[in-house]
Motif scaffolding. Structure first.
Motif, PDB file in Angstrom:
ATOM      1  N   LYS A  54       0.728  -1.287  -0.018  1.00 34.81           N
ATOM      2  CA  LYS A  54      -0.165  -0.129   0.473  1.00 34.81           C
ATOM      3  C   LYS A  54       0.538   0.826  -0.048  1.00 34.81           C
ATOM      4  N   GLY A  55       0.077   2.234  -0.788  1.00 37.20           N
ATOM      5  CA  GLY A  55       1.067   3.630  -0.939  1.00 37.20           C
ATOM      6  C   GLY A  55       1.003   4.060  -1.689  1.00 37.20           C
ATOM      7  N   ALA A  86       5.699   1.212  -2.074  1.00 37.06           N
ATOM      8  CA  ALA A  86       5.226   0.669  -0.826  1.00 37.06           C
ATOM      9  C   ALA A  86       5.513   0.666   0.066  1.00 37.06           C
ATOM     10  N   LEU A  87       4.662   1.153   1.049  1.00 35.05           N
ATOM     11  CA  LEU A  87       5.132   1.342   2.228  1.00 35.05           C
ATOM     12  C   LEU A  87       5.128  -0.044   3.577  1.00 35.05           C
ATOM     13  N   HIS A  88       3.938  -0.653   2.652  1.00 32.10           N
ATOM     14  CA  HIS A  88       4.218  -2.316   3.941  1.00 32.10           C
ATOM     15  C   HIS A  88       5.422  -2.292   4.699  1.00 32.10           C
ATOM     16  N   GLN A  89       6.713  -2.244   4.321  1.00 28.67           N
ATOM     17  CA  GLN A  89       7.280  -2.598   5.530  1.00 28.67           C
ATOM     18  C   GLN A  89       8.568  -0.969   5.422  1.00 28.67           C
ATOM     19  N   ALA A  90       7.690   0.162   5.668  1.00 21.83           N
ATOM     20  CA  ALA A  90       8.355   1.492   5.956  1.00 21.83           C
ATOM     21  C   ALA A  90       8.521   1.689   7.872  1.00 21.83           C
ATOM     22  N   ASP A  91       7.703   0.657   8.487  1.00 23.99           N
ATOM     23  CA  ASP A  91       8.101   1.202   9.504  1.00 23.99           C
ATOM     24  C   ASP A  91       8.810   0.306  10.459  1.00 23.99           C
ATOM     25  N   ILE A 145       1.379   1.981   7.724  1.00 25.65           N
ATOM     26  CA  ILE A 145       0.295   1.700   7.587  1.00 25.65           C
ATOM     27  C   ILE A 145      -0.211   1.024   8.226  1.00 25.65           C
ATOM     28  N   TRP A 146       0.035   0.495   9.169  1.00 27.24           N
ATOM     29  CA  TRP A 146      -0.372  -0.732  10.075  1.00 27.24           C
ATOM     30  C   TRP A 146      -0.625   0.135  11.288  1.00 27.24           C
ATOM     31  N   ALA A 176      -1.153   8.359  11.051  1.00 26.83           N
ATOM     32  CA  ALA A 176      -1.000   9.662  11.169  1.00 26.83           C
ATOM     33  C   ALA A 176      -1.840  10.498  10.008  1.00 26.83           C
ATOM     34  N   LEU A 177      -2.285  10.947   9.933  1.00 36.00           N
ATOM     35  CA  LEU A 177      -3.354  11.055   8.611  1.00 36.00           C
ATOM     36  C   LEU A 177      -2.701  12.630   8.736  1.00 36.00           C
ATOM     37  N   PRO A 178      -2.969  13.462   7.540  1.00 31.73           N
ATOM     38  CA  PRO A 178      -2.763  13.093   6.245  1.00 31.73           C
ATOM     39  C   PRO A 178      -1.798  12.932   5.872  1.00 31.73           C
TER      40      PRO A 178
END
Length: 353
Positions: A63-64, A134-139, A185-186, A191-193
């Motif tokens: 996702k991203g 893709a941000l699935h492992q950005a954290d 993203i999880w 923390a939007l926006p």
């Protein structure tokens, strides 16, 4: 696009490398340049498997955001794209009203991302660069944002004269540690926006009087070769010259098979399906020579490239329209689609050019 099928849809490993420009092997251009009018729509197709669109665009976990960049160049074929001159014409991150990331809309659209070209920028040669993050492992520690990029070579027919001055260098337009690249993203709640990485979207400030301008239409490079009767990616099969006589027939057969070899040897990870069509043509010439029919070739100048099926594509996400109004950054619609039109450029991401 990447030449190695096993890594063709892998993300860029080092965001400070030249692979960030147009992907792996992307600093080397290809022979063809797509002609496009100002304000027209380009559609990029992302694939999880380069040679099989039916397997999806990108994994649902990836996702991203998405973005599209332009760079004006003297030659779309020979310019590597590295360095300054890039400007962003469209972006979309997380659509809070729909509860979807741009990548999720890309999946809904069967891998198609459509964007309108600006109407006010000067005509000429451009590189067009779609970017998916893709941000699935950005954290994770260390953070692992995964960028998927590619480039299309375009000749823009435009009456505009704008030359954006607020440009960025690629690599260098994003850097490790930026909020948009390490976004979680999880998290519940997120923390939007979402803070979009990279520069702001290009905005026109001048209302155009197109009636008083000349459209630049003189494309000289990347044109379709004369007598091209079959295409496979950027390869063109040139019609075999007409012949009569036994020796000329067998020479024509050899010339045909030489082109078949080139087709297979230059086929990108998206596949060599149309090379088989050319192979069938060579077989027909060979059989004709063997049967004592030395006049040919058969089906002279018949176009062999399969027709593209009529499809429904997502609505274009408009770039700055160049009329003095604020730029619209509308997301792509979720209309069902199946394959790209003739003006489409294959991208490489958990894409596939």
């Amino acid at each position: 696009m990447p030449k190695d099928p096993s890594t063709a849809t892998a993300p860029i490993a080092d965001i400070s490398s030249n692979d960030m420009v147009c992907g792996r092997d992307g600093t080397t251009g290809v022979a063809r340049v797509c002609s496009a009018n100002a304000s027209s729509t380009l559609t990029f197709e992302y694939r999880d498997w380069p040679d099989d669109a039916s397997r999806g665009a990108i994994d649902i976990s990836h996702k991203g955001p998405c973005a599209v960049y332009l760079k004006k160049v003297d030659s779309a074929v020979s310019d590597s794209g590295t360095g300054d001159g890039w400007f962003k014409i469209w972006e979309e991150g997380y659509d809070e009203s729909a509860g979807k990331w741009c990548t999720e809309k890309l999946i809904d659209n069967k891998g198609h991302l459509s964007v309108n070209l600006p109407s006010d920028v000067a005509g000429g040669y451009y590189l067009v660069r779609p970017e998916v993050l893709a941000l699935h492992q950005a954290d994770k520690t260390p953070s692992d944002p995964q960028l998927y990029v590619g480039c299309a070579q375009v000749f823009l027919k435009s009456a505009g004269t704008a030359t954006p001055s607020n440009t960025v260098s690629i690599p260098g337009h994003v850097a490790e540690g930026q909020p948009g690249l390490k976004f979680n993203i999880w998290a519940t709640p997120m923390a939007l926006p979402y803070p979009m990485p990279g520069p702001a979207v290009y905005q026109s400030t001048t209302k155009l009087d197109l009636s008083a301008r000349t459209v630049q239409t003189s494309q000289s490079e990347g044109l379709k070769p004369a007598n091209c009767v079959l295409e496979n990616a950027n390869w063109c099969g040139t019609e075999i010259a007409q012949y009569s006589g036994e020796s000329a027939c067998w020479s024509a057969s050899t010339a045909c098979w030489d082109q078949a070899t080139t087709c297979y040897n230059t086929a990108p990870p998206t596949g060599s399906k149309n090379c088989k069509i050319w192979e069938d043509k060579c077989t027909a010439i060979q059989k004709q020579c063997g049967a004592g029919n030395f006049n040919g070739p058969p089906d002279y100048m018949k176009i062999l490239t399969p027709a593209v099926a009529s499809v429904s594509l997502p609505a274009a996400s408009p770039a700055q329209v160049g009329n003095g109004d604020a730029a619209a950054s509308a997301p792509a619609s979720s209309a069902p689609v199946s394959s790209a039109p003739a003006s489409s450029a294959p991208a490489s991401s958990a894409p596939a050019s």
